[in-house]
Design an enzyme around this catalytic site. Structure first.
Site, short mmCIF file in Angstrom:
data_model
loop_
_atom_site.label_atom_id
_atom_site.label_comp_id
_atom_site.label_asym_id
_atom_site.label_seq_id
_atom_site.Cartn_x
_atom_site.Cartn_y
_atom_site.Cartn_z
CE1 TYR A 27 -4.59 -1.05 1.07
CE2 TYR A 27 -3.25 -2.99 0.68
CZ TYR A 27 -4.49 -2.40 0.81
OH TYR A 27 -5.62 -3.16 0.68
CB CYS A 78 -16.87 -17.49 7.04
SG CYS A 78 -15.78 -18.82 7.60
CB ALA A 116 -25.49 -29.35 1.74
#
Length: 647
Positions: free
Chosen positions: A177, A364, A395
């Site tokens: 940065y 997440c 799932a």
């Protein structure tokens, strides 16, 4: 507290600030801020949950100290106006109420690594360099007046942090940065007082520290985070990093937060599973040897690695980033001797960095409640029901966990001999141990919640158990895509999932992976690490195209280092007894010799059972790959949502 983690939970000091333990929440973007850069209740809840979970110090994601020279619109947290003090105070108070301390991370902005909101305005940098976001754009060097403006803005932002009740400040000087662009000779080519030797390149940073110190006084802690190794040709190494740390200590910095990388080496900014545990600890250790002030270690840290680092004197504090997204209560669980209760971060970067880099809110892969901590705080249903979950993949496991946690009577039926589905199948290599840990975590949770798990129990449309259930969740997974390529039934050809599940020895040394998605690439890497001669054949113009940048960069580097040959833009025409035939982009055929071919062409939905059950029973939820093949995070989120919908 278990004796194993004694050091991790000792009180620690940064300057005159006492922290209840050595656990730090590393700074990460959330994209939960309001349009004006203020804190929303969603953002406050996010930090409050991690304070409640036991961390000693929370460091916020970076806040811009100005929005004029480098303008950004949208939900980016800022500290450039007094109107922001009110919401900053709300955040500080919320964290303090949970017993933790909080530091505000301040940033000069991205400089050459960002694409400005206004395309007519050139990005700024230390020098006239090509933009990292678009090399065709040349950055404009900051003027001396603008540097002074930035320095004063840091002082003003520090004053606001103190006024709002923050306990410390961290300067964002890493990852390539703007501040880092001044620090590094790779990017700083100035000939004025802010360029040249190390002291002149450090002048921007040291003036910022002095301005902040003037604003907040001698006792307010200031941390500085910077890349010890930039991991690029000609970039910073250990010796120069130690010199920088000593100079920062001399001008009043109270702690050094040691990490690595830049956007040209992005895998080190967001280290994926391939880099392993504690991948930057040696850098913290090097800085620890150079300074007397505390050093914060970061980078795929685990509680075990953190404890060992503290015991060995390699660091003073241990920062956990994505691990505290996955499980905000990691510190308290470890402190109470419940290490096995910690939900593991799988280090995929998919729904954290992958989303925030696309200007979406943080999520997440394994914790679908991130950013909705209050809305999804587990609470019992007023109407307990009997819930049947068919399928033990991610799932189904998540649906069963949430439904049982809410008080429903849950029965999970899995046709195979083990839970985990494709997740278990693909988690065989050493660099995917976190996926194996995730399956074990689900198994523990279901056991504690009293879920009736039945393995080796297929369900048919006529099964009597369907009548038992008030609600049915079908999560039976998909099936491998098996295109009608001549020879695919051959003796040397095997499906990638079958190979993982059965772990049959690979015949010969020459292995061809047909298909260059994540599953194919990870299998190629696993076999190459075992010494096989591996080639990937992919019809697209590159492999692992659907991965986020950090994960893909690391994977491609490792594939190259392990000698994996990649044939992109090659369409497979035929499998033979000891080879395959592919057609290249020029239309020419290429014969690739192989002793074994493993195909990984992706998955197709397999909703045959789901449709049959839906035709007979009223409340049926179809989720996961049997509905729409996707990534692990999508399966987990679908299971999470269904667990809450059943009421």
């Amino acid at each position: 507290m278990t004796r194993q983690f004694t050091k991790l939970f000792e009180p620690g000091w940064i300057g005159k600030l006492k922290l209840r333990n050595r656990v730090v929440l590393a700074p990460m973007a959330t994209n939960f801020a309001g349009p004006d850069g203020s804190y929303t209740q969603r953002q406050i809840d996010y930090y409050m949950e991690r304070a409640h979970g036991g961390a000693g110090l929370l460091i916020t994601g970076n806040h811009k100290i100005e929005n004029q020279i480098e303008y950004f619109a949208g939900p980016r947290p800022r500290a450039d106006g007094d109107h922001l003090i009110a919401s900053m105070t709300d955040l500080a108070d919320a964290v303090h109420d949970k017993g933790a301390k909080i530091a505000l991370q301040l940033s000069a902005g991205g400089g050459r690594i960002v694409r400005p909101a206004n395309p007519k305005v050139s990005p700024v940098s230390a020098s006239a360099l090509p933009s990292c976001a678009d090399p065709a754009i040349i950055c404009r060097p900051l003027t001396s007046a603008e540097i002074e403006y930035y320095v004063n803005a840091f002082g003003a932002a520090a004053r606001r942090a103190e006024a709002a009740g923050f306990d410390a400040i961290e300067i964002h000087g890493h990852a390539g940065y703007l501040i880092d662009q001044f620090l590094s000779p790779v990017w700083n080519q100035r000939t004025d007082a802010y360029g040249g030797n190390l002291d002149r390149r450090l002048r921007f940073a040291t003036e910022i520290v002095k301005a902040m110190r003037k604003a907040v006084g001698p006792d307010f802690p200031i941390s500085f985070r910077f890349s010890v190794e930039q991991k690029i040709p000609g970039g910073r190494g250990i010796e120069e990093a130690q010199a920088i740390a000593r100079r920062l200590e001399a001008v009043g910095v109270d702690a050094i937060h040691a990490d690595a990388g830049c956007y040209e080496a992005i895998e080190w900014i967001f280290p994926p599973n391939y880099l392993g545990d504690a991948c930057m600890l040696d850098m913290a250790d090097a800085i620890k040897q150079a300074v007397k002030i505390p050093v914060i270690a970061v980078g795929n840290m685990t509680p075990e690695e953190g404890e060992a680092a503290l015991e060995a004197g390699k660091a003073d504090f241990i920062a956990f980033g994505r691990a505290l997204i996955a499980d905000p209560h990691l510190p308290n669980k470890v402190r109470r001797g419940q290490r096995e209760e910690v939900r593991p971060c799988v280090r995929c970067n998919d729904r954290c960095f992958g989303r925030t880099s696309a200007s979406k809110p943080l999520s997440c892969t394994v914790n679908a409640g991130v950013g909705r901590e209050q809305a999804y705080r587990m609470r019992k249903t007023a109407h307990p029901r009997r819930v049947l979950v068919i399928g033990g993949g991610p799932a189904g496991l998540e649906a069963a966990r949430i439904a049982a946690g809410r008080g429903h009577q849950v029965r999970l039926m899995e046709k195979g001999p083990a839970l985990g589905g494709t997740l278990k199948a693909i988690a065989t290599p050493s660099f995917k141990k976190e996926l194996r840990q995730m399956v074990e975590w689900w198994k523990l949770q279901l056991c504690k919640l009293g879920v009736d798990v039945r393995l080796n129990t297929p369900v048919t449309p006529e099964a009597s158990v369907l009548a038992w259930a008030d609600a049915i969740v079908v999560a039976t997974g998909g099936r491998p895509l098996r295109p009608a390529i001549p020879g695919i039934e051959g003796d040397i050809v095997v499906d990638v999932l079958d190979w993982h599940l059965e772990r049959k020895p690979v015949r010969g040394r020459r292995v061809v992976i047909a298909g260059g998605g994540l599953s194919g690439c990870d299998t190629a890497l696993e076999l190459a690490m075992e010494g096989k001669d591996v080639t990937i054949v992919e019809m697209l113009d590159g492999v692992a195209r659907n991965l986020n940048g950090a994960h893909r960069a690391s994977l491609l580097r490792l594939l190259s280092e392990d000698g994996v040959r990649i044939l992109a833009e090659h369409r497979i025409k035929e499998f033979r007894n000891n080879s395959l035939v592919a057609e290249g982009p020029d239309g020419q055929e290429l014969v690739v010799e192989a002793d074994t071919v493993i195909y990984a062409f992706g998955m197709l939905p397999d909703d045959t059972l789901a449709r049959a059950i839906q035709s007979k029973w009223p409340e049926v939820f179809v989720i996961g790959d049997c509905l729409r093949p996707g990534k692990v995070g999508e399966a987990v989120r679908a299971g999470f949502a269904v667990g809450w919908q059943i009421d």
